[in-house]
Design a protein around this motif. Structure first.
Motif, PDB file in Angstrom:
ATOM      1  N   GLY A   9      -8.579   3.314  49.227  1.00  7.19           N
ATOM      2  CA  GLY A   9      -7.000   3.596  49.234  1.00  7.19           C
ATOM      3  C   GLY A   9      -7.288   4.153  47.803  1.00  7.19           C
ATOM      4  N   LEU A  10      -5.840   4.260  46.862  1.00 12.15           N
ATOM      5  CA  LEU A  10      -6.059   5.428  45.241  1.00 12.15           C
ATOM      6  C   LEU A  10      -6.403   3.671  44.467  1.00 12.15           C
ATOM      7  N   VAL A  11      -5.934   3.963  43.464  1.00 14.05           N
ATOM      8  CA  VAL A  11      -5.983   3.144  42.827  1.00 14.05           C
ATOM      9  C   VAL A  11      -6.609   3.227  41.618  1.00 14.05           C
ATOM     10  N   GLY A  14      -9.731   0.213  36.376  1.00 14.39           N
ATOM     11  CA  GLY A  14      -9.595  -0.875  36.172  1.00 14.39           C
ATOM     12  C   GLY A  14      -9.279  -1.708  37.494  1.00 14.39           C
ATOM     13  N   GLY A  15      -8.514  -1.626  38.195  1.00 13.95           N
ATOM     14  CA  GLY A  15      -8.355  -2.135  39.672  1.00 13.95           C
ATOM     15  C   GLY A  15      -9.133  -2.814  39.724  1.00 13.95           C
ATOM     16  N   SER A  16      -8.881  -3.279  41.277  1.00  7.69           N
ATOM     17  CA  SER A  16      -9.398  -3.756  42.586  1.00  7.69           C
ATOM     18  C   SER A  16      -9.382  -2.932  43.621  1.00  7.69           C
ATOM     19  N   LEU A  17     -10.364  -3.005  44.632  1.00  3.65           N
ATOM     20  CA  LEU A  17     -10.241  -3.429  46.162  1.00  3.65           C
ATOM     21  C   LEU A  17     -10.940  -3.706  47.219  1.00  3.65           C
ATOM     22  N   ARG A  18     -10.327  -3.981  48.206  1.00  7.42           N
ATOM     23  CA  ARG A  18     -11.518  -5.069  48.727  1.00  7.42           C
ATOM     24  C   ARG A  18     -11.930  -3.983  50.521  1.00  7.42           C
ATOM     25  N   LEU A  19     -12.793  -3.681  50.782  1.00  6.85           N
ATOM     26  CA  LEU A  19     -13.110  -3.227  51.969  1.00  6.85           C
ATOM     27  C   LEU A  19     -13.305  -3.488  52.907  1.00  6.85           C
ATOM     28  N   SER A  20     -13.393  -3.479  53.731  1.00  9.63           N
ATOM     29  CA  SER A  20     -13.866  -4.414  55.152  1.00  9.63           C
ATOM     30  C   SER A  20     -14.217  -3.413  56.125  1.00  9.63           C
ATOM     31  N   ASP A  88     -16.839   5.654  40.371  1.00 10.08           N
ATOM     32  CA  ASP A  88     -16.592   5.091  41.509  1.00 10.08           C
ATOM     33  C   ASP A  88     -15.297   5.920  42.763  1.00 10.08           C
ATOM     34  N   THR A  89     -15.185   6.814  42.259  1.00 11.39           N
ATOM     35  CA  THR A  89     -14.534   7.880  44.134  1.00 11.39           C
ATOM     36  C   THR A  89     -15.454   8.238  44.508  1.00 11.39           C
ATOM     37  N   GLY A  90     -15.162   8.063  46.082  1.00 15.64           N
ATOM     38  CA  GLY A  90     -15.678   9.192  46.922  1.00 15.64           C
ATOM     39  C   GLY A  90     -15.703   7.860  48.758  1.00 15.64           C
ATOM     40  N   VAL A 111     -11.429   6.029  48.770  1.00 16.20           N
ATOM     41  CA  VAL A 111     -11.748   5.310  47.597  1.00 16.20           C
ATOM     42  C   VAL A 111     -10.948   5.887  46.999  1.00 16.20           C
ATOM     43  N   THR A 112     -10.519   6.112  45.755  1.00 14.19           N
ATOM     44  CA  THR A 112     -10.278   7.572  45.128  1.00 14.19           C
ATOM     45  C   THR A 112      -9.399   6.517  43.313  1.00 14.19           C
ATOM     46  N   VAL A 113     -10.815   6.970  42.475  1.00  6.77           N
ATOM     47  CA  VAL A 113     -10.154   5.828  41.179  1.00  6.77           C
ATOM     48  C   VAL A 113      -9.440   7.168  40.421  1.00  6.77           C
ATOM     49  N   SER A 114      -8.274   7.140  39.804  1.00  9.93           N
ATOM     50  CA  SER A 114      -7.753   7.740  38.859  1.00  9.93           C
ATOM     51  C   SER A 114      -7.855   7.291  37.569  1.00  9.93           C
TER      52      SER A 114
END
Length: 115
Positions: A9-11, A14-20, A88-90, A111-114
């Motif tokens: 997703g878009l974050v 400094g934010g976090s994401l969890r991939l499964s 980390d975008t990709g 994953v998109t990091v702005s």
């Protein structure tokens, strides 16, 4: 073997994401499960991997920020990504490795990091 990745997703930076990534099919319990990513215009690179016994390895760029884990009973691998950076975008792909070099790939999750 089918691999279904989710959680991208878009974050903001400094934010976090969890991939499964859930594996299904007639051949389960891979020897290794890995996450790769491919940024626009760049080659696919290994981000993190985990063996069946729980041994992990990480790219230098994500050490201390990303954590890979595995639920063997669910044939699922996770990638917890904290302190995300724009670089980390990709598209993140999961990979399952079996004996004799057999590998399977998931479809990728963006994953998109702005900044």
């Amino acid at each position: 073997v089918q691999l279904q990745a989710s959680g991208g997703g878009l974050v903001q930076a400094g934010g976090s994401l969890r991939l499964s990534c859930a594996a299904s099919g007639s051949i389960l319990n891979p020897n290794t499960m890995r996450w790769y990513r491919q940024a626009p215009g760049k080659e696919r690179e290994l981000v993190a991997g985990i063996s069946r016994g729980g041994v992990t390895n990480y790219a230098e760029s994500v050490k201390g920020r990303f954590t890979i884990s595995r639920d063997t009973a669910k044939n699922t691998v996770y990638l917890q990504m904290n302190s995300l950076k724009p670089e980390d975008t990709g598209v993140y792909y999961c990979n399952a490795g079996f004996p004799r070099g057999v590998e399977y790939w998931g479809q990728g999750t963006l994953v998109t990091v702005s900044s």
